[in-house]
Design an enzyme around this catalytic site. Structure first.
Site, PDB file in Angstrom:
ATOM      1  N   CYS A 117       0.729  -1.183  -0.104  1.00 50.49           N
ATOM      2  CA  CYS A 117      -0.328  -0.396   0.150  1.00 50.49           C
ATOM      3  C   CYS A 117       1.046   1.235  -0.230  1.00 50.49           C
ATOM      4  O   CYS A 117       2.061   1.308   1.278  1.00 50.49           O
ATOM      5  CB  CYS A 117      -0.579  -0.008   1.193  1.00 50.49           C
ATOM      6  SG  CYS A 117      -2.283   1.581   1.103  1.00 50.49           S
ATOM      7  N   CYS A 162      -4.393   5.932  -4.779  1.00 49.53           N
ATOM      8  CA  CYS A 162      -4.126   4.431  -4.647  1.00 49.53           C
ATOM      9  C   CYS A 162      -2.142   4.555  -5.237  1.00 49.53           C
ATOM     10  O   CYS A 162      -2.310   5.085  -6.094  1.00 49.53           O
ATOM     11  CB  CYS A 162      -4.752   3.187  -5.591  1.00 49.53           C
ATOM     12  SG  CYS A 162      -3.729   1.816  -5.564  1.00 49.53           S
TER      13      CYS A 162
HETATM   14  N1  LIG Z   1      -5.990  -2.414  -2.254  1.00 44.03           N
HETATM   15  C1  LIG Z   1      -5.263  -2.392  -2.244  1.00 44.03           C
HETATM   16  C2  LIG Z   1      -4.247  -2.144  -1.368  1.00 44.03           C
HETATM   17  C3  LIG Z   1      -4.001  -0.866  -1.147  1.00 44.03           C
HETATM   18  C4  LIG Z   1      -3.413  -0.036  -1.922  1.00 44.03           C
HETATM   19  C5  LIG Z   1      -3.250   0.755  -1.402  1.00 44.03           C
HETATM   20  N2  LIG Z   1      -4.160   2.295  -1.351  1.00 44.03           N
HETATM   21  C6  LIG Z   1      -1.219   2.020  -1.940  1.00 44.03           C
HETATM   22  O1  LIG Z   1      -2.063   2.980  -1.968  1.00 44.03           O
HETATM   23  O2  LIG Z   1      -1.441   1.602  -2.883  1.00 44.03           O
HETATM   24  C7  LIG Z   1      -4.642  -3.780  -2.640  1.00 44.03           C
HETATM   25  O3  LIG Z   1      -5.745  -4.747  -2.089  1.00 44.03           O
HETATM   26  O4  LIG Z   1      -4.442  -4.291  -3.137  1.00 44.03           O
END
Ligand SMILES: N[C@@H](CCC[C@H](N)C(=O)O)C(=O)O
Length: 285
Positions: free
Chosen positions: A78, A221
């Site tokens: 993340c 993200c």
């Molecule tokens: N939802 C993603 C994990 C989180 C990603 C995040 N928000 C970021 O900033 O990289 C997953 O389940 O792979």
């Protein structure tokens, strides 16, 4: 009494990606998926990801980090959450460099004097077994996803977590919720996938909207921004230094020559701190 009750928390965000930080290094307990789902409820502490800090497993690291999505599923990476915990740790120790470990490997972080945080997100992985995919699709840089051929080919990549990036004429005009929810669960992705829609707005600028695995649509993200920048460079759409603009703001991404590591730089925001109450964990066994 739930063992998480009375533990301190910090609520932060990275470009509007909602991050809950639980530092359990002093007295580690498991955070089961049901606890994450309970805490993420809209009336409790709505978050996209929880970053849970455990005692370090490797010398030189500040913590081993477990990452839970709001639906209780785990992720190995993340980006926005990593910037948040790096900023917290740097503030606590006074040292601008912080090294964490997650299931995806080491995360080397540097907090700059202007408050921006740079994280070395490691090298992208392109093999179908590493992303992972359910079958060999040939070149993962351009894959037509069955049933979604109208979107054109997706670039598939792991940034420690699985990503599919669709380059579209105008990312602002895509049905992110409808397509994202369906594609997240597509049989091509045995561990589900984060789904991104990207448009090049200049040779070094990408506009990006993301449907996150386990969290739905988010304002930003970090790993998706890395995946989009790498995919743009890999397919000849952009160079190796890109500004990725998400609804929450900009991330600077550099895909370094040589070791192939991806460097992500962006801001963090501290919202509030508190203590978990038994009521917040209601109904969690
Ligand atoms: N939802 C993603 C994990 C989180 C990603 C995040 N928000 C970021 O900033 O990289 C997953 O389940 O792979």
């Amino acid at each position: 009494m739930n063992p998480l009750a009375h533990r301190p928390f910090v609520k932060m965000n990275g470009l509007g990606n909602e991050i809950l930080v639980l530092d359990l290094r002093a007295d580690p307990v498991d955070v089961p998926p049901a606890a994450a789902r309970a805490l993420a409820r809209p009336s409790v502490l709505p978050f996209d990801q929880a970053m849970v800090l455990y005692p370090p497993r490797r010398a030189g690291t500040a913590a081993f980090v477990r990452i839970l999505n709001s639906d209780g599923s785990y992720s190995a990476a993340c980006g926005n959450g990593t910037r948040c915990i790096a900023a917290l740790e740097a503030q606590a120790t006074g040292a601008p460099h912080v090294l964490f470990e997650s299931e995806a490997g080491l995360l080397d972080c540097a907090v700059r004097a202007d408050g921006q945080v740079r994280v070395d997100m490691g090298a992208p992985r392109f093999a179908w077994t590493e992303i992972p995919l359910s079958r060999d699709v040939g070149d993962t840089a351009a894959v037509l996803v069955p049933g979604f051929e109208q979107l054109g080919p997706a670039s598939l990549v792991s940034m420690g977590n699985p990503h599919a990036v669709f380059f579209v004429p105008d990312a602002d005009r895509v049905d992110v919720e409808g397509l994202g929810a369906a594609l997240e669960h597509h049989p091509l992705f045995p561990e589900r996938a984060n789904i991104s829609f990207a448009s090049l707005t200049a040779p070094d600028r990408v506009r990006l909207h993301v449907w996150e695995r386990g969290a739905g649509r988010t304002r930003a993200c970090g790993t998706a921004a890395c995946a989009a920048a790498v995919s743009a460079a890999r397919t000849g759409r952009a160079g190796r230094a890109t500004t990725v603009t998400l609804p929450g703001g900009d991330l600077e991404i550099v895909w370094r020559e040589g070791d192939s590591h991806v460097l992500m730089t962006g801001p963090v925001a501290h919202e509030f701190s508190g203590t978990l109450t038994p009521a917040m964990l209601e109904d969690v066994a």
